[in-house]
Design a protein around this motif. Sequence first.
Motif, PDB file in Angstrom:
ATOM      1  N   VAL A 138      -3.095   2.861   5.570  1.00  0.00           N
ATOM      2  CA  VAL A 138      -1.642   3.022   5.560  1.00  0.00           C
ATOM      3  C   VAL A 138      -1.279   4.471   5.902  1.00  0.00           C
ATOM      4  CG1 VAL A 138      -1.397   3.492   3.077  1.00  0.00           C
ATOM      5  CG2 VAL A 138       0.471   2.459   4.321  1.00  0.00           C
TER       6      VAL A 138
ATOM      7  N   HIS B 192      -6.551   3.740   0.780  1.00  0.00           N
ATOM      8  CA  HIS B 192      -5.235   3.997   1.361  1.00  0.00           C
ATOM      9  C   HIS B 192      -5.306   4.609   2.748  1.00  0.00           C
ATOM     10  CE1 HIS B 192      -2.839   2.840  -2.039  1.00  0.00           C
ATOM     11  NE2 HIS B 192      -3.466   3.637  -2.852  1.00  0.00           N
TER      12      HIS B 192
ATOM     13  N   TYR C 206       4.001  -2.027   7.527  1.00  0.00           N
ATOM     14  CA  TYR C 206       2.545  -2.028   7.378  1.00  0.00           C
ATOM     15  C   TYR C 206       2.136  -3.329   6.712  1.00  0.00           C
ATOM     16  CZ  TYR C 206      -2.135  -0.682   6.103  1.00  0.00           C
ATOM     17  OH  TYR C 206      -3.501  -0.648   5.976  1.00  0.00           O
TER      18      TYR C 206
ATOM     19  N   SER D 244       0.813  -1.221   0.000  1.00  0.00           N
ATOM     20  CA  SER D 244       0.000   0.000   0.000  1.00  0.00           C
ATOM     21  C   SER D 244       0.838   1.259   0.000  1.00  0.00           C
ATOM     22  CB  SER D 244      -0.900   0.017   1.239  1.00  0.00           C
ATOM     23  OG  SER D 244      -1.494  -1.234   1.423  1.00  0.00           O
ATOM     24  N   ALA D 245       2.011   1.192   0.610  1.00  0.00           N
ATOM     25  CA  ALA D 245       2.809   2.419   0.714  1.00  0.00           C
ATOM     26  C   ALA D 245       3.587   2.713  -0.555  1.00  0.00           C
ATOM     27  CB  ALA D 245       3.774   2.311   1.898  1.00  0.00           C
TER      28      ALA D 245
END
Lengths: 403, 131, 253
Positions: free
Chosen positions: A266, A263, A333, A189-190
Amino acid sequence: MKKISYLEIEGWSGKLLGLLAVLGAITLAGLGAVYYMEHHGHYVTGMNNQIVWGMPHVFAIFLIVAASGALNVASIGTVFGRTIYKPLGRLSALLAIALLAGGLMVLVLDLGRPDRLVIAMTYYNFKSIFAWNIILYNGFFAIVIVYLWMMMEGKMHNYYRPAGIAAFIWRLILTTGTGSIFGFLVARSAYDAAIMAPMFIIMSFAFGLAFFLMIILIGYPGMGRPLGDKTVKTLKNLLGVFVAAVMYFVLVYHLTNLYATEHHNVEKFILAGDTEFTKIFWIFQILLGGIVPLVIFYTKLGNSRKILGLGTLLVLIGGIAQLYVIVIGGQSYPLEMFPGMEIVNSSFGDANTYHPYLPSMAETLLGISGIAVAILIVVLGSKVLAFMPASLADKDVDPHSKG
Amino acid sequence: MKYLRMTLILLTVLLGGNTVLADVPGPVIPKGNADKCVLPTKQMRLEHMEKILHHRDQTMKKGIRTTQFSFKKCISCHVVKDKAGKAVNYKDKRHFCNSCHTFASVKIDCFDCHASTPTGTTNTSTAGGHP
Amino acid sequence: MSNQDSSSNGITRRQFIGAGVATAGISVASGISLISVAQAKPADQAVTDKQRWGMLIDTNKCATGCTSCVDACNKENGLDRGDEQHSRPDQKAQWIRKVDLKDKATGHAVSLPLMCQHCENPPCVDVCPTGASFKRKDGIVLVDKHTCIGCRYCMMACPYKARSFIHEELTNQLEHAPRGKGTVESCTLCVHRVDTGGSPACAEACNAAGHKAMYFGDLKDANSDVSKQLKLHSSTAIREDLKLNPGIRYRGI
């Protein structure tokens, strides 16, 4: 304008020997750490199957990104013709090579099988951005060495501009590639964001220039050579612009993520979580790495060389913090594999809401030794060849001064 | 006279030293457990790595699992047992591959990943440990 | 009906019916087996893309707390032989793991095994700098440890965290499952079994234990059990939105 004369570091002063001793000791400690890690295996490090890239990668990527930006100073002089940057070209190119060498050393020595480096150089998967990076890094060395040669060899002086343009374009591709290492990862996600590449480019501008400014702020008084305000002010203002630009990209990255509901988790993890990443982001990356330096650069505080030096150091610390949040935070994460579901139990750590990472001394030492190696190359290089101008006093470099 | 003596000493060292060096014992290579290897011994000595490496790519990438150059088969046929009847693994200098490779000082890393004894024969080493 | 003695060439009607029933019984029994054992390909032939190996996991039949598949995999590939004594639990390799999930909105609980999904478009293959991470023509995704330099980029790229890194020296490897320090590994779909006509240890164990939650077979063969089951009820892939088209599909999530 007077012709610039370049000079090697003269003599073996106590300061020089002391510096070399310290850098040498750190380098040896780093190599010792590598032997320890390679001999036993990575179980001695803080890295595991969740956090697969740790401190060595934070430092390695920081140095590699800074390397490409360090060449900026030379490029501004060569490609964009700004006269006040021209005397700084040789040192800029040397610094670029040195930082890249330091960063690559750290990266390669952390491989699970560093003895297979030859395989990495001969078996290529051209769909891999990592493989492209290997080609780009080696090409960077070659192009910058040619560029340096043309800057330093009087007979080649007519060719140094094309070499400089080639180097400028090459390193933009290189840094885009480095940013894309993260930008191309759909899994996390990051990452998985096109903005990673240009953000890395602008980070390279800031970190590379900070390294450069730091070296002349410490080196010139150390060598007893004059360093005029004009040069310092020009670099200081430029660094301020780059730091502000980095903050802008960070802002856009987070703002875009905050807009997309998928998002949100995150973003909460990084910006408002209860882990170390939130503290590192706000205190070290934004405050100390961004706001404080900007205040120093754009107010009267920046007139003091000492405070200015502190400002550039803070930019570098902020850079390491930024990469820590990106590299480690992005892995800490957890993967979002089952949207809408809560993972109650898993033997592989999937149920964790955050994967902790406690770096060992060995891997941190390896990372730091990369910086030591880079500075060592700059110092030893400058002792052997004339990379640094004998004087950066205003009257010697300022295109508008009389004389 | 001085030069004649020097020449004589030099010749003795060169020729005599040669004879001395020629008597270094060769590697003790244990016999395999079949009548003959899959290829003539001389050819195997020259080409075994080439055969192993080619076959490994065939197996890995294409799933070709013919037995002539199967690594598992090499290991099982060339197993060396100690006095207690247990197979010796690569850490032991009596291991088939080791017996020559240590002598020739050519490091191989096959056994970083591959089992150096057939599965089922008792392994003499304990798990883990340093090389 | 004439009385025929046993030394004559013909058979009695009773024998004929008996043989016929036996043959029919065997055909039906093999038809309802959950693992389509493929015709083992000849050893000297390369694998082709005419087959694609895959699995269907029916999570409705997968019990929370059951680890038959995990135990079988560990045993089959030598992960339970006491190696990795120095590695911390978070550093030890896992090829397959059980994951227990709960839907946050409805409270519905589900358990499933998670392993390498053997994607058709594997991100791990895309990112590997040396090409060590590769996909065979028959769909099985593997790590060629001869070329692996241990950079762990594939571990960063895998959307399922399917890969593990070996953090220490190993000495107790099984001969059909080489594993070594400094390289990356993951579920091989028991390629050493599949190539000789077998099926993965996890699926076999699940069936042997009577749970029958895992179907393995050739996804390109419409007559294989896994294909028939996939056609029967809906199934999904984990992280379907990434469009990786994994070879492992799940029913009930």
